[in-house]
Design an enzyme around this catalytic site. Structure first.
Site, short mmCIF file in Angstrom:
data_model
loop_
_atom_site.label_atom_id
_atom_site.label_comp_id
_atom_site.label_asym_id
_atom_site.label_seq_id
_atom_site.Cartn_x
_atom_site.Cartn_y
_atom_site.Cartn_z
N ASP A 8 3.04 1.53 -0.80
CA ASP A 8 3.51 2.24 0.39
C ASP A 8 3.74 1.21 1.50
OD1 ASP A 8 1.01 1.63 1.41
OD2 ASP A 8 0.42 3.70 1.85
N HIS A 9 4.01 1.68 2.70
CA HIS A 9 4.27 0.76 3.82
C HIS A 9 3.05 -0.11 4.12
CE1 HIS A 9 2.59 4.51 5.24
NE2 HIS A 9 2.12 3.89 6.31
N CYS A 65 -1.68 -0.09 -1.52
CA CYS A 65 -1.58 0.58 -0.22
C CYS A 65 -2.46 -0.20 0.75
CB CYS A 65 -1.93 2.07 -0.31
SG CYS A 65 -3.60 2.45 -0.85
N GLY A 66 -2.82 0.37 1.88
CA GLY A 66 -3.62 -0.38 2.84
C GLY A 66 -4.97 -0.79 2.25
N THR A 67 -5.62 0.17 1.62
CA THR A 67 -6.96 -0.09 1.06
C THR A 67 -7.00 -0.07 -0.47
OG1 THR A 67 -7.39 2.28 1.09
CG2 THR A 67 -8.11 1.01 3.02
N GLY A 68 -5.98 0.50 -1.10
CA GLY A 68 -6.00 0.74 -2.55
C GLY A 68 -6.61 2.10 -2.88
N ILE A 69 -7.27 2.71 -1.90
CA ILE A 69 -8.03 3.93 -2.17
C ILE A 69 -7.10 5.14 -2.37
CG2 ILE A 69 -9.71 5.57 -1.23
CD1 ILE A 69 -11.00 3.18 0.26
N GLY A 70 -6.16 5.33 -1.48
CA GLY A 70 -5.25 6.48 -1.61
C GLY A 70 -4.47 6.42 -2.90
N MET A 71 -4.01 5.24 -3.25
CA MET A 71 -3.27 5.07 -4.50
C MET A 71 -4.15 5.41 -5.70
SD MET A 71 -0.09 4.26 -4.27
CE MET A 71 1.17 3.31 -3.41
N HIS A 98 -13.80 -3.08 -20.33
CA HIS A 98 -14.68 -1.91 -20.56
C HIS A 98 -13.98 -0.58 -20.32
CE1 HIS A 98 -18.85 -4.10 -20.16
NE2 HIS A 98 -18.01 -4.73 -20.97
N ARG A 132 -17.79 0.75 -28.46
CA ARG A 132 -18.50 1.78 -27.68
C ARG A 132 -17.72 2.17 -26.43
NH1 ARG A 132 -20.53 -3.08 -26.35
NH2 ARG A 132 -21.17 -3.52 -24.21
N HIS A 133 -16.90 1.25 -25.95
CA HIS A 133 -16.13 1.55 -24.75
C HIS A 133 -15.05 2.59 -25.05
CE1 HIS A 133 -18.30 -1.64 -22.88
NE2 HIS A 133 -17.88 -2.50 -23.79
C1 RB5 Z 1 -1.30 4.00 5.45
O1 RB5 Z 1 -1.51 3.82 6.80
C2 RB5 Z 1 -2.64 3.98 4.71
O2 RB5 Z 1 -3.37 5.12 5.01
C3 RB5 Z 1 -2.44 3.85 3.23
O3 RB5 Z 1 -1.71 2.68 2.98
C4 RB5 Z 1 -3.67 3.72 2.35
O4 RB5 Z 1 -4.53 2.73 2.82
C5 RB5 Z 1 -4.39 4.95 2.01
O5 RB5 Z 1 -5.33 4.95 1.24
#
Ligand code: RB5
Length: 146
Positions: A8-9, A65-71, A98, A132-133
């Site tokens: 994303d951006h 993405c910014g944190t990788g979390i949303g993706m 694993h 096992r994995h």
């Molecule tokens: C975009 O501002 C940000 O929220 C997105 O890139 C991401 O970090 C979400 O998890």
């Protein structure tokens, strides 16, 4: 191996470094965007990139993405995708060995470019250990049936 890169951006600043790491390893990749810094929604990109994996057009997705979390949250909603947010090289290796992860998620606002490249290389070079994995991966697949 073939990779699909989606961002994303918030992730776009890391894309060139990821391409560089894959070039250095001699892997192919397709970049599915987003291609500029206009605001967009990471679930749309996760869906587009992961579809390439499901269609066997890519072996692995790399989502940024910014944190990788949303993706990673988005990608893990898709059956057969095993996405992981990784911020260190040990976890990058274990994610393949694993967890047989097929989707590496990175945070462009979290990682420096050199660490991100090392993570991509560890992930790409590691091999799933099976045994096992595999039993545990099969149990993850069962969770998708409900
Ligand atoms: C975009 O501002 C940000 O929220 C997105 O890139 C991401 O970090 C979400 O998890």
């Amino acid at each position: 191996m073939k990779f699909v890169i989606g961002n994303d951006h918030g992730g776009i600043d890391l894309v060139d470094s990821i391409k560089e790491a894959l070039d250095e390893l001699g892997h192919e990749y397709e970049w599915v965007g987003t291609f500029d810094k206009s605001s967009c929604d990471y679930p749309d990109i996760a869906k587009k990139a992961c579809q390439k994996v499901l269609d066997n057009e890519a072996d692995f997705a790399i989502l940024i993405c910014g944190t990788g979390i949303g993706m990673s949250i988005s990608a893990n909603k898709i059956n057969s995708i095993r996405a992981c947010v990784v911020t260190d090289t040990y976890s990058a290796k274990m994610a393949r060995e694993h967890n047989n992860s097929n989707c590496l998620c990175l945070g462009a606002r979290v990682l420096g470019t050199e660490l991100a490249k090392m993570i991509v290389k560890e992930f790409a070079n590691a091999k799933f250990q099976g045994d096992r994995h595999q039993r545990r991966i099969d149990k993850i697949s069962k969770l998708e049936e409900n």
